[in-house]
Enzyme design. Structure first.
Site, PDB file in Angstrom:
ATOM      1  CG  ASP A   1      79.359  29.263 -18.382  1.00  0.00           C
ATOM      2  OD1 ASP A   1      79.074  28.097 -18.074  1.00  0.00           O
ATOM      3  OD2 ASP A   1      79.229  29.705 -19.538  1.00  0.00           O
TER       4      ASP A   1
ATOM      5  CG  ASP B   1      77.392  23.153 -21.473  1.00  0.00           C
ATOM      6  OD1 ASP B   1      76.460  22.456 -21.908  1.00  0.00           O
ATOM      7  OD2 ASP B   1      78.203  23.715 -22.214  1.00  0.00           O
TER       8      ASP B   1
END
Ligand code: GLY
Length: 375
Positions: A87, A148
């Site tokens: 991330d 994601d």
């Protein structure tokens, strides 16, 4: 309708600057955001909201607050705090890269390139993928990709553009291609995650982490794919990514419920208690704006996608936004983080607030987010 929604969002973000100080909001508990000292995967979204509000209003209070968050991200990278995951793309695209895009601040550009190098450490040459979670060799996560990650790739594409070093682009393209082939199913639905053999790279099986079950379609995963594949198309020009984004979008929009905001999984049994995920609809709205900006004017899907965008945003603004709640901290109600894991099933979630704001300011003033350089 949009103007009132934006004014409310800007006013709430302004109030939150003082409320949060040097901390970062993650998800709410009974209406109050849980705060952390820049240690979670979500902290870039607050920074991104501050940059968007600065660009929308020109008010220096937002700029000063946004700059302070970038300083915090600098320390996070220097001290390697909670960066052992993919991330990094979310974190640094919306903080230091945003500062570079808005202010052309050279030290912010350098910091973002360092962040891209940190993301490259998640590359696993044997299985040819970017490992999302956990340490290298982790028995469960070592060979696992998640949809994601499509939103983390723009950091690598951008680093290639900035430096000319092909390693960033090559890794991003190999990962995007693997995601397209294995995460997106023949009926245009998607797996949240897919496992590969860590030694040989052989494909093993699809699965889920936050969805209803392994073969279901987690709505937020589908949303990450819509936006992420559109961005891979923007950076590479490969039409397969545009088609993939469209396919995922059609699947998503065909399944909008009556109030136009999705439940948390497309396969979960629906009754009066079923949770929504307003953040999935917010991400999809922002993603559709991006996809539409890339389509030819006469594209046959344009009208359908535009209608889906309008329905999604109308649903969010009219029924899910906190516009009539002056003391609310978040911008959207009824987001869900990880329902089966018991985390924030029906709350404000900061990424939902970010994408909702990004979609609003893009519709109103054409301000795009911070995923790519503006020409
Ligand atoms: N990227 C993590 C999530 O969407 O919950």
């Amino acid at each position: 309708m949009w103007k009132k929604a934006i004014e409310d969002a800007v006013q709430k973000t302004r109030a939150n600057i003082e409320r949060y100080g040097d901390l970062f909001p993650h998800v709410s508990d009974k209406g109050k955001y849980q705060l952390n000292p820049n240690t979670d995967w979500t902290d870039g979204f607050w920074s991104g909201m501050l940059w968007l509000c600065y660009e929308y209003t020109g008010d220096d209070a937002f700029r000063q607050a946004a700059r302070r968050t970038v300083e915090s991200f600098r320390q996070r990278l220097d001290n390697n705090v909670s960066l052992d995951h993919h991330d990094i793309g979310f974190l640094y695209s919306l903080s230091s890269k945003a500062q570079w895009i808005v202010e052309k601040d050279e030290s912010a550009r350098k910091l973002t390139l360092e962040a891209a190098d940190a993301l490259m450490k998640r590359w696993r040459p044997k299985s040819q993928l970017i490992q999302a979670w956990g340490p290298e060799g982790d028995p469960n996560n070592g060979g696992r990709i998640i949809i994601d990650c499509m939103m983390n790739l723009p950091l690598l594409y951008w680093a290639y553009e900035q430096t000319g070093n092909e390693k960033y682009r090559d890794v991003a393209v190999i990962h995007a291609e693997k995601s397209r082939r294995f995460l997106v199913r023949g009926d245009d639905s998607s797996y949240h995650t897919f496992y590969f053999d860590q030694e040989t790279g052989d494909s093993l099986r699809g699965g889920t982490h936050q969805g209803y079950r392994d073969g279901s379609t987690w709505t937020r995963g589908q949303a990450w794919g819509i936006y992420g594949f559109a961005l891979s198309y923007r950076y590479t020009g490969d039409k397969a990514y545009m088609e993939t984004s469209k396919r995922l979008a059609r699947y998503f929009l065909k399944r909008l419920p009556e109030d136009h905001v999705v439940y948390w999984d497309f396969d979960v049994p629906v009754n009066a208690d079923t949770y929504r995920d307003s953040s999935a609809s917010a991400i999809t709205s922002a993603g559709l704006l991006e996809l539409l900006s890339l389509l030819p004017a006469d594209d046959g899907d344009r009208a359908y996608l535009e209608e889906g965008l309008n329905r999604s945003m109308k649903g969010l603004v009219e029924k899910y936004a906190t516009t009539g709640e002056p003391n609310a901290e978040g911008l959207l109600n009824h987001g869900s983080y990880h329902i089966r894991g018991g985390l924030a099933p029906d709350d404000h979630v900061i990424w939902g607030d970010y994408y909702y704001l990004e979609a609003l300011v893009r519709m109103d003033k054409g301000i795009t987010g911070y995923w790519y350089e503006r020409k």
